[in-house]
Design an enzyme around this catalytic site. Structure first.
Site, PDB file in Angstrom:
ATOM      1  N   GLU A 485       0.861  -1.195   0.000  1.00  0.00           N
ATOM      2  CA  GLU A 485       0.000   0.000   0.000  1.00  0.00           C
ATOM      3  C   GLU A 485       0.897   1.245   0.000  1.00  0.00           C
ATOM      4  O   GLU A 485       0.759   2.142   0.842  1.00  0.00           O
ATOM      5  CB  GLU A 485      -0.974   0.019   1.192  1.00  0.00           C
ATOM      6  CG  GLU A 485      -1.914  -1.168   1.230  1.00  0.00           C
ATOM      7  CD  GLU A 485      -1.232  -2.427   1.742  1.00  0.00           C
ATOM      8  OE1 GLU A 485      -0.458  -2.330   2.702  1.00  0.00           O
ATOM      9  OE2 GLU A 485      -1.472  -3.498   1.168  1.00  0.00           O
ATOM     10  N   GLU A 503       4.655  -3.004  -3.373  1.00  0.00           N
ATOM     11  CA  GLU A 503       3.458  -3.592  -3.967  1.00  0.00           C
ATOM     12  C   GLU A 503       2.921  -2.544  -4.945  1.00  0.00           C
ATOM     13  O   GLU A 503       3.523  -2.310  -5.980  1.00  0.00           O
ATOM     14  CB  GLU A 503       2.485  -3.951  -2.844  1.00  0.00           C
ATOM     15  CG  GLU A 503       1.313  -4.779  -3.294  1.00  0.00           C
ATOM     16  CD  GLU A 503       0.310  -4.984  -2.182  1.00  0.00           C
ATOM     17  OE1 GLU A 503      -0.217  -6.089  -2.077  1.00  0.00           O
ATOM     18  OE2 GLU A 503       0.015  -4.039  -1.421  1.00  0.00           O
ATOM     19  N   GLU A 509      -1.857 -11.797  -3.478  1.00  0.00           N
ATOM     20  CA  GLU A 509      -2.762 -11.984  -2.335  1.00  0.00           C
ATOM     21  C   GLU A 509      -4.231 -11.968  -2.752  1.00  0.00           C
ATOM     22  O   GLU A 509      -5.048 -12.665  -2.173  1.00  0.00           O
ATOM     23  CB  GLU A 509      -2.494 -10.919  -1.267  1.00  0.00           C
ATOM     24  CG  GLU A 509      -2.756  -9.502  -1.744  1.00  0.00           C
ATOM     25  CD  GLU A 509      -2.338  -8.428  -0.737  1.00  0.00           C
ATOM     26  OE1 GLU A 509      -1.312  -8.610  -0.079  1.00  0.00           O
ATOM     27  OE2 GLU A 509      -3.053  -7.414  -0.623  1.00  0.00           O
TER      28      GLU A 509
HETATM   29  C1  NOJ Z   1      -1.380  -6.004   3.008  1.00  0.00           C
HETATM   30  C2  NOJ Z   1      -0.206  -6.561   2.299  1.00  0.00           C
HETATM   31  O1  NOJ Z   1      -0.305  -6.369   0.905  1.00  0.00           O
HETATM   32  C3  NOJ Z   1      -0.115  -8.025   2.633  1.00  0.00           C
HETATM   33  O2  NOJ Z   1       0.938  -8.619   1.914  1.00  0.00           O
HETATM   34  C4  NOJ Z   1       0.062  -8.189   4.113  1.00  0.00           C
HETATM   35  O3  NOJ Z   1       0.060  -9.559   4.435  1.00  0.00           O
HETATM   36  C5  NOJ Z   1      -1.064  -7.511   4.876  1.00  0.00           C
HETATM   37  N1  NOJ Z   1      -1.217  -6.164   4.430  1.00  0.00           N
HETATM   38  C6  NOJ Z   1      -0.765  -7.481   6.366  1.00  0.00           C
HETATM   39  O4  NOJ Z   1       0.229  -6.555   6.644  1.00  0.00           O
HETATM   40 CA    CA Z   2      -2.029  -5.054  -0.495  1.00  0.00          CA
END
Ligand code: NOJ
Ligand code: CA
Length: 702
Positions: A485, A503, A509
């Site tokens: 984020e 990211e 995910e």
């Molecule tokens: C969002 C992230 O993109 C993810 O990879 C992570 O596991 C979770 N936040 C928890 O921090």
């Molecule tokens: Ca994310």
């Protein structure tokens, strides 16, 4: 008039012969790209861009609106113009290639208002062979020491209805699927209210950058920005009828403006990558070249690496981040689950460390090791919740760091901030000191949720400055940053080589819990020509158990061979092998992940079309081995690889991992064939890629 004539003389070396009067021009070193600058009769500034004598960007005006000052827009005069050239080669401490050529011609135009208040500013135009960039410089003015920008109005007047690959101009997140449409049909507003996003705000019919386009004659353009420093991120508003893009800066509802800066200062570069074919967009180094040289010096304390981690098991619902309760990723609603499912236990972490040590993997990420996760998502007040130094009682922080070190593995720290940057900043020094003390040289950060305080957005100036503070703190304590984020990549890795990856896209995910069917097969063949142009991506490839038994509705739209290909196609100096160790055990295809490099001497883009397919070859720095990865969208296809890129006089053992004849991303995703053969420079090979498939090749020197 006299001064204008002098100016024309000054910039004469870079002028094209079809010059209009009163035009200042600069062309790229090989002459393929050109920029013209002019003032109209009202003294308004505009520019145009040409590529191979065709107009790519037609008359486009540039102006600024301020708080408590009239707009900077008209009655401008040219005070002076100068040109400069550079041809340098610089070295990436880690990267897609070792040496980068930075070669451009620059035109600097100094402007002043002819009428009161006689404000002065400069515009820097740079013409490269792979695109153009320009930025504004605001100078000290009498009686004014800072300015508050309400809007930057930089126009990009396109000349046709380009096919465009875009995500909406969300002020809070880039994790949208890419859309393909003509500019005339582009509708970002329809992307509001996405149910899988913890925060989203799309105020305009705008797109986030990089945004990539293809014209009727095959010309490719990608719009972005470089060196985003102490300024708001830029989205691009789209006019469906005129094909004009206009900068729309991310704002702050709390502060009521877009940017506040002390004078003097320079804005980020506005960039356009220009390519005759899609693959040249990936070759382009425009974004890093428009950043300042390395400020940190030797960063050899960070070593590019593959990593595994306590991560996927939470996303697929096998374990939890928190020790006491649980969050459900599907609904973002707190649920109480039976205890005893905590992922980040000492025992489980040892299992990952042992697995890494056995398999040529040098990093282990551990999420959920610290206190606070009981109040993570779904809570309005996330301020003060996370503690970045206190482990849960079942996690032996110091013992595990040592255990890893003894096995030649390094723990990767994890700091989820829950989008409460003030809480994080309070603990920043302590948190990074702890990493330094433990000998931990990288951290994954996260900013899930709406930013606290209310009214701030992930991509506004206030957050841009927060992300920078973290990078600087990391540099102080020899810690490299992988932000999730994040703010978008704008080439800062050149200046701060501890900015390793981020990211800033819809990553793997989503395949674990998205409610819309997961990333479609065209997603990564689009990402390679859009998001990847900005910089390294922590996509987290490597799922082997593609059916996801714990998530019956979420089988991933990929073949196994495609997961391997991603280690080469999607560039990052840290590459996760994201699946559970038990899913890799006994799998012959895992040999590719053991072997594949992460730090490259050279990169060659062999073929590709945006949204369809792409094949990339990369030469590993340490060993001189080459690796090739190719991926396709939902269509099967045959690709021919010409091994012309290999080194002369060396023979290689090629191990080819490819979709089996009956592989298919939906019906038979794990069917893979592995073959070995000898190849040399000049050999060719044709490979069949299944629907949603791919291939990977290790070329190991014999
Ligand atoms: C969002 C992230 O993109 C993810 O990879 C992570 O596991 C979770 N936040 C928890 O921090
Ligand atoms: Ca994310």
């Amino acid at each position: 008039m006299k001064s204008i004539l002098t100016l024309l003389f000054l910039v004469g070396t870079f002028m094209s012969c079809t010059q209009e009067p009163n035009t200042l021009s600069v062309t790229s070193p090989s002459g393929n790209n050109g920029i013209d600058f002019q003032l109209n009769d009202d003294g308004e500034a505009f520019y145009r861009v040409q590529h191979n004598n065709g107009t790519v960007i037609d008359t486009s005006y540039m102006s600024f609106d301020f708080q408590n000052q009239k707009s900077l827009k008209e009655n401008l005069t040219i005070l002076n113009a100068t040109t400069h050239s550079l041809n340098e080669t610089w070295e990436m401490p880690w990267g897609e290639q070792k040496e980068v050529v930075n070669r451009y011609n620059e035109l600097v135009v100094e402007l002043e208002e002819a009428t009161a208040p006689h404000r002065r500013f400069n515009i820097y135009f740079r013409a490269y062979d792979d695109g153009i960039g320009f930025r504004y410089e605001f100078l000290p003015q009498q009686g004014i020491d800072s300015i508050i920008i309400m809007d930057e109005n930089t126009e990009f007047q396109l000349t046709e209805d380009y096919t465009t690959w875009w995500i909406p101009g969300d002020w809070d997140i880039y994790e949208h699927l890419y859309n393909t449409s003509k500019l005339s049909d582009l509708d970002a507003i329809s992307k509001r209210n996405h149910q899988d996003l913890a925060q989203t705000n799309i105020p305009e019919n705008a797109v986030n950058t990089p945004v990539t386009m293809r014209g009727e004659n095959g010309l490719h353009l990608s719009f972005h920005e470089a060196n985003l420093t102490d300024y708001a991120g830029m989205t691009l508003k789209v006019d469906n009828e005129t094909y004009q893009l206009t900068s729309e800066l991310v704002g702050s509802d709390r502060l009521g403006y877009k940017v506040k800066r002390a004078l003097p200062f320079k804005t980020p570069w506005r960039t356009v990558q220009i390519a005759d074919k899609a693959t040249e967009l990936i070759d382009s180094k425009l974004i890093v070249n428009l950043n300042e040289p390395n400020k940190l010096g030797d960063v050899s304390w960070f070593e590019p690496k593959k990593y595994v981690g306590i991560w996927w098991e939470m996303h697929i619902g096998k374990s939890t981040w928190d020790y006491a309760g649980s969050q459900d990723m599907n609904t973002f609603i707190e649920k109480l689950n039976p205890t005893g499912r905590h992922g980040a236990t000492t025992e489980n972490t040892k299992r990952y460390i042992d697995f890494a040590a056995k398999n040529n993997i040098k990093g282990v990420l551990v999420e959920g090791w610290n206190t606070g996760w009981e109040h993570w998502i779904g809570f309005e007040d996330r301020e003060g919740v996370f503690d970045f130094v206190t482990p849960y009682p079942d996690y032996d922080l110091e013992g595990l760091t040592q255990y890893a070190k003894d096995k030649g593995v390094e723990i990767i720290m994890h700091n989820e901030t829950s989008a409460a940057p003030r809480t994080y900043e309070q603990q920043l020094d302590t948190a990074y000191q702890l990493m330094h003390k433990l000998g931990i040289h990288s951290v994954k950060t996260g900013y899930v949720g709406k930013i606290i305080p209310n009214g701030e957005y992930h991509h506004g100036q206030w957050m841009v400055n927060h992300y920078r503070k973290v990078v600087e703190m990391g540099a102080k304590y020899q810690v490299a940053i992988n932000a999730h984020e994040p703010i978008k990549a704008t080439g800062l890795r050149r200046t701060y080589p501890n900015v390793i990856a981020r990211e800033g896209l819809r990553g793997q995910e989503f395949n674990a819990w998205a409610t819309d069917g997961g990333n479609p097969p065209e997603h990564l063949p689009i990402v390679a020509f859009t998001r990847m142009l900005a910089g390294p991506i922590d996509f987290t490839p490597g799922v082997f158990d593609i059916a996801l038994p714990t998530k019956p509705d979420n089988q991933i739209n990929t073949t196994l061979a495609q997961q391997l290909a991603l280690y080469v196609v999607i560039y990052s100096p840290i590459q996760m092998a994201c699946d559970l160790p038990e899913n890799y055990e006994g799998q012959p295809a895992f040999q590719f992940i053991r072997d594949v490099g992460v730090d490259w001497d050279k990169t060659v883009v062999l073929n590709g079309e945006v949204g369809d397919f792409v094949t990339i070859a990369r030469k590993e720095r340490k060993t001189g081995n080459w690796f090739v990865g190719g991926i396709t969208d939902e269509n099967s296809r045959e690709l021919t690889i010409d091994f012309d890129f290999l080194d002369e006089g060396v023979s290689y053992e090629a191990v080819i991992y490819k979709d089996a004849a009956d592989a298919h991303y939906r019906d038979n995703p794990t069917a893979i064939d592995i073959e070995s053969l000898d190849v040399v420079k000049g050999s060719t090979l044709s490979v069949d890629l299944a629907e949603g498939g791919g291939f990977a090749i290790s070329l190991l020197k014999k």
